[in-house]
Write a protein that holds these residues in place. Structure first.
Motif, PDB file in Angstrom:
ATOM      1  N   GLY A 175      70.628   1.608  98.967  1.00  0.00           N
ATOM      2  CA  GLY A 175      71.543   1.387 100.107  1.00  0.00           C
ATOM      3  C   GLY A 175      72.589   2.456 100.302  1.00  0.00           C
ATOM      4  N   ALA A 176      73.106   2.898  99.416  1.00  0.00           N
ATOM      5  CA  ALA A 176      74.254   4.019  99.556  1.00  0.00           C
ATOM      6  C   ALA A 176      73.614   5.204  99.898  1.00  0.00           C
ATOM      7  CB  ALA A 176      74.899   3.853  98.213  1.00  0.00           C
ATOM      8  N   THR A 177      72.288   5.721  99.919  1.00  0.00           N
ATOM      9  CA  THR A 177      72.046   7.083  99.969  1.00  0.00           C
ATOM     10  C   THR A 177      72.361   7.707 101.048  1.00  0.00           C
ATOM     11  OG1 THR A 177      70.544   7.180  98.177  1.00  0.00           O
ATOM     12  CG2 THR A 177      70.120   8.628  99.785  1.00  0.00           C
ATOM     13  N   GLY A 178      72.040   6.922 102.120  1.00  0.00           N
ATOM     14  CA  GLY A 178      72.455   7.520 103.679  1.00  0.00           C
ATOM     15  C   GLY A 178      73.859   7.724 103.849  1.00  0.00           C
ATOM     16  N   VAL A 179      74.838   6.906 103.302  1.00  0.00           N
ATOM     17  CA  VAL A 179      76.110   6.910 103.544  1.00  0.00           C
ATOM     18  C   VAL A 179      76.622   8.022 102.784  1.00  0.00           C
ATOM     19  CG1 VAL A 179      78.159   5.840 103.217  1.00  0.00           C
ATOM     20  CG2 VAL A 179      76.430   4.655 103.877  1.00  0.00           C
ATOM     21  N   ARG A 180      76.087   8.331 101.360  1.00  0.00           N
ATOM     22  CA  ARG A 180      76.345   9.398 100.447  1.00  0.00           C
ATOM     23  C   ARG A 180      76.137  10.812 101.018  1.00  0.00           C
ATOM     24  NH1 ARG A 180      73.953  13.563  98.866  1.00  0.00           N
ATOM     25  NH2 ARG A 180      72.268  12.525  98.155  1.00  0.00           N
ATOM     26  N   MET A 181      75.022  10.756 101.568  1.00  0.00           N
ATOM     27  CA  MET A 181      74.450  12.140 102.444  1.00  0.00           C
ATOM     28  C   MET A 181      75.533  12.406 103.389  1.00  0.00           C
ATOM     29  SD  MET A 181      70.545  11.717 103.162  1.00  0.00           S
ATOM     30  CE  MET A 181      69.352  12.086 101.686  1.00  0.00           C
ATOM     31  N   LEU A 182      76.093  11.564 104.209  1.00  0.00           N
ATOM     32  CA  LEU A 182      76.856  11.718 105.386  1.00  0.00           C
ATOM     33  C   LEU A 182      78.254  12.278 104.795  1.00  0.00           C
ATOM     34  CD1 LEU A 182      77.276  11.796 108.532  1.00  0.00           C
ATOM     35  CD2 LEU A 182      78.084   9.284 108.166  1.00  0.00           C
ATOM     36  N   LEU A 183      78.707  11.460 103.729  1.00  0.00           N
ATOM     37  CA  LEU A 183      79.999  11.950 103.140  1.00  0.00           C
ATOM     38  C   LEU A 183      80.062  13.489 102.557  1.00  0.00           C
ATOM     39  CD1 LEU A 183      82.715  11.385 102.141  1.00  0.00           C
ATOM     40  CD2 LEU A 183      81.633  10.068 100.078  1.00  0.00           C
ATOM     41  N   ASP A 184      78.659  13.702 102.006  1.00  0.00           N
ATOM     42  CA  ASP A 184      78.684  15.064 101.425  1.00  0.00           C
ATOM     43  C   ASP A 184      78.502  15.906 102.466  1.00  0.00           C
ATOM     44  OD1 ASP A 184      79.169  15.255  98.691  1.00  0.00           O
ATOM     45  OD2 ASP A 184      76.856  14.263  98.405  1.00  0.00           O
ATOM     46  N   ALA A 185      78.093  15.887 103.500  1.00  0.00           N
ATOM     47  CA  ALA A 185      78.006  16.590 104.626  1.00  0.00           C
ATOM     48  C   ALA A 185      79.211  16.884 105.409  1.00  0.00           C
ATOM     49  CB  ALA A 185      77.103  16.255 105.866  1.00  0.00           C
ATOM     50  N   HIS A 186      80.070  15.840 105.222  1.00  0.00           N
ATOM     51  CA  HIS A 186      81.584  15.826 105.792  1.00  0.00           C
ATOM     52  C   HIS A 186      82.204  16.779 104.764  1.00  0.00           C
ATOM     53  CE1 HIS A 186      85.762  14.445 105.126  1.00  0.00           C
ATOM     54  NE2 HIS A 186      85.799  14.561 106.432  1.00  0.00           N
ATOM     55  N   ARG A 187      82.179  16.662 103.631  1.00  0.00           N
ATOM     56  CA  ARG A 187      82.709  17.390 102.627  1.00  0.00           C
ATOM     57  C   ARG A 187      82.450  18.986 102.713  1.00  0.00           C
ATOM     58  NH1 ARG A 187      81.404  13.157  97.471  1.00  0.00           N
ATOM     59  NH2 ARG A 187      83.567  12.009  97.561  1.00  0.00           N
ATOM     60  N   GLN A 188      81.437  19.198 102.679  1.00  0.00           N
ATOM     61  CA  GLN A 188      80.754  20.456 102.984  1.00  0.00           C
ATOM     62  C   GLN A 188      81.415  21.142 104.373  1.00  0.00           C
ATOM     63  OE1 GLN A 188      79.158  22.417 100.985  1.00  0.00           O
ATOM     64  NE2 GLN A 188      78.510  20.933  99.437  1.00  0.00           N
ATOM     65  N   VAL A 189      81.546  20.495 105.309  1.00  0.00           N
ATOM     66  CA  VAL A 189      82.080  21.081 106.639  1.00  0.00           C
ATOM     67  C   VAL A 189      83.652  21.358 106.676  1.00  0.00           C
ATOM     68  CG1 VAL A 189      79.980  20.597 107.831  1.00  0.00           C
ATOM     69  CG2 VAL A 189      81.890  19.163 108.011  1.00  0.00           C
ATOM     70  N   THR A 190      84.143  20.456 105.852  1.00  0.00           N
ATOM     71  CA  THR A 190      85.759  20.303 105.797  1.00  0.00           C
ATOM     72  C   THR A 190      86.002  21.132 104.629  1.00  0.00           C
ATOM     73  OG1 THR A 190      85.787  18.371 104.465  1.00  0.00           O
ATOM     74  CG2 THR A 190      85.965  18.238 106.875  1.00  0.00           C
ATOM     75  N   GLY A 191      85.282  21.894 103.612  1.00  0.00           N
ATOM     76  CA  GLY A 191      85.659  22.501 102.455  1.00  0.00           C
ATOM     77  C   GLY A 191      86.350  21.656 101.316  1.00  0.00           C
ATOM     78  N   THR A 192      85.696  20.394 101.279  1.00  0.00           N
ATOM     79  CA  THR A 192      86.241  19.687 100.411  1.00  0.00           C
ATOM     80  C   THR A 192      85.386  19.225  99.179  1.00  0.00           C
ATOM     81  OG1 THR A 192      85.993  17.639 101.901  1.00  0.00           O
ATOM     82  CG2 THR A 192      88.131  18.871 101.831  1.00  0.00           C
ATOM     83  N   ALA A 193      84.482  20.018  99.100  1.00  0.00           N
ATOM     84  CA  ALA A 193      83.159  19.543  98.172  1.00  0.00           C
ATOM     85  C   ALA A 193      83.222  20.002  96.691  1.00  0.00           C
ATOM     86  CB  ALA A 193      81.879  20.186  98.814  1.00  0.00           C
ATOM     87  N   GLY A 194      84.669  20.820  96.420  1.00  0.00           N
ATOM     88  CA  GLY A 194      84.679  21.260  95.060  1.00  0.00           C
ATOM     89  C   GLY A 194      83.845  22.163  94.671  1.00  0.00           C
ATOM     90  N   GLY A 195      83.300  21.814  93.293  1.00  0.00           N
ATOM     91  CA  GLY A 195      82.586  22.444  92.581  1.00  0.00           C
ATOM     92  C   GLY A 195      81.080  22.912  93.338  1.00  0.00           C
TER      93      GLY A 195
END
Length: 451
Positions: free
Chosen positions: A401-421
């Motif tokens: 149930g969390a996977t789709g939300v996690r994907m969107l969060l990771d997409a957000h992290r990538q485009v905002t430059g906050t994905a860290g390592g």
């Protein structure tokens, strides 16, 4: 054409010398008046302010008597902290979950949210289920409320508890997302069997070299080592784990070996979605605004049985037309031509063959030629279009149930430059693909940086 209001081209576009973005007025018309299915217009964009996820390596049932609630509590608190949003600003909440009734004998998860904050004691909430695409359908519902003007700020949470039962029992519970009358039967591991059938169909139509599936597993596991919340980040990745050793990497079903499979995972992920009005006010209060914007979305559902879906594509072309339609709908709504305007992809790799098929459905190659994107290295972390820098489902984990939300969060992290390592250098546009069942439900998002 380019989707960024700032006129900044994507990293990929810069590398390939694509033309500059059109004028701001043209972009306004395309982004805010793009046709929906049915001819209606999208009047306002929906912004992703940020979010949080739990550690997907954690086995919650080992140290918690109320794991579902506590993982939700932790992820929501992390989201509010990460975004700096006061709880009383949240106006609605959507919870995604597949199998709490089966795994934990607990239903009505939407009513857990009002337990978390005093100001949420009468908050409107809903619970959403679409198998492994539950998280993305919850996002769609929250988006619709914001686009309709009902609310300015929505919380979307996805969560799943699956490690509290024996692995074979967990597999049977997960099998309920297939066409149980015909497809699961007495099979102890329904999903490896069904995805072996998909691999068999790929092999029959186009040929399938196992080394390409192995390479996908290797890439995703290597990517996971960069992700501090990935389930397999501390696992060793020696060659034997991806080879033909029947002890280290046994066959699970037909062509599917252990290394081809996503893991049983506990976890939660939460994001805050906002209207333009709220996002602009939020950005003004922050010294370093970091918001993403959902530029496009696609949602298509095909019949539940795998055989029925394969019959729809029997004449050739894409194996799963609904998946291709969901992706191209997202491209169209985002105003982009296809993968040449993307910088990163987060896709559903519950099994390696699912990512293999997704590569051609995203348009990286022609149908039947996904192997090209694996062999030429473009999907690797340092490639021209990295896929699953988070580790994906195979590396990062798959709490359903969390996977789709996690994907969107990771997409957000990538485009905002906050994905860290696991940040992809210069990423400005990301796409996701979240599927439910044997590719029955397909949801895709295109996420960009909000300027």
């Amino acid at each position: 054409m380019h989707p960024h209001p700032s006129g900044v081209r994507t990293q990929t576009a810069r590398r390939r010398g694509l033309s500059k973005a059109p004028a701001r007025a043209t972009l306004y018309v395309r982004l805010y008046s793009s046709p929906r299915a049915g001819g209606r217009a999208v009047r306002e964009p929906v912004y992703v302010l940020g979010g949080s996820q739990t550690d997907f390596a954690r086995n919650w049932s080992k140290d918690s008597d109320n794991a579902l609630y506590e993982m939700l509590e932790e992820a929501v608190a992390g989201c509010l902290d990460a975004t700096g949003v006061a709880p009383e600003k949240v106006e609605t909440a959507h919870v995604a979950n597949f199998g709490a009734e089966l795994f934990a004998a607990q239903a009505h998860l939407g009513a857990m949210v009002p337990m978390l904050q005093p100001s949420w004691s009468s908050l409107p909430t809903s619970r959403h289920e679409a198998a492994c695409a539950s998280g993305s359908t919850a996002v769609l519902a929250a988006m619709a409320e914001i686009e309709a003007g009902r609310y300015d700020l929505a919380l979307v949470a996805g969560l799943e508890l699956m490690r509290n039962v024996h692995s074979e029992q967990a597999a049977r519970h997960l099998g309920s997302a297939a066409w149980t009358r015909e497809e699961t039967g007495d099979d102890v591991l329904p999903w490896p069997g069904l995805f072996d059938r998909i691999a068999g169909e790929v092999e029959r139509r186009h040929g399938l070299d196992r080394t390409h599936l192995t390479r996908i597993a290797e890439i995703n596991r290597a990517n996971a080592r960069r992700n501090p919340l990935a389930q397999t980040r501390a696992w060793t990745n020696d060659a034997a784990q991806f080879g033909d050793d029947e002890v280290v990497n046994p066959v699970v079903a037909g062509r599917i070996r252990k290394s081809d499979c996503g893991r049983i995972t506990d976890g939660a992920a939460v994001v805050l979605l906002a209207s333009r009005r709220f996002a602009e006010q939020w950005a003004r209060r922050r010294s370093a605004p970091q918001a993403g914007v959902i530029r496009g979305w696609g949602h298509r559902t095909a019949p539940l049985p795998l055989a029925a879906k394969l019959a729809l594509s029997a004449d050739g072309g894409y194996l799963f037309p609904n998946v291709r339609q969901a992706i191209t709908d997202a491209y169209r709504r985002a105003g982009i031509d296809g993968p040449r305007e993307l910088d990163v992809i987060e896709t559903h790799d519950c099994f390696t063959v699912n990512e293999y098929v997704a590569l051609e459905h995203f348009g990286l190659t022609e149908p039947g030629r996904a192997w090209e994107a694996v062999e030429d290295g473009r999907i690797e972390f340092g490639g021209s279009l990295p896929v699953n820098p988070s580790g994906g489902l195979i590396g990062a984990g798959h709490p359903v149930g969390a996977t789709g939300v996690r994907m969107l969060l990771d997409a957000h992290r990538q485009v905002t430059g906050t994905a860290g390592g696991y940040q992809v250098d210069g990423a400005r546009t990301a796409a996701t693909l979240n599927i439910g069942g044997s590719c029955s439900t397909a949801v895709s998002f295109v996420v960009g940086a909000a300027e």
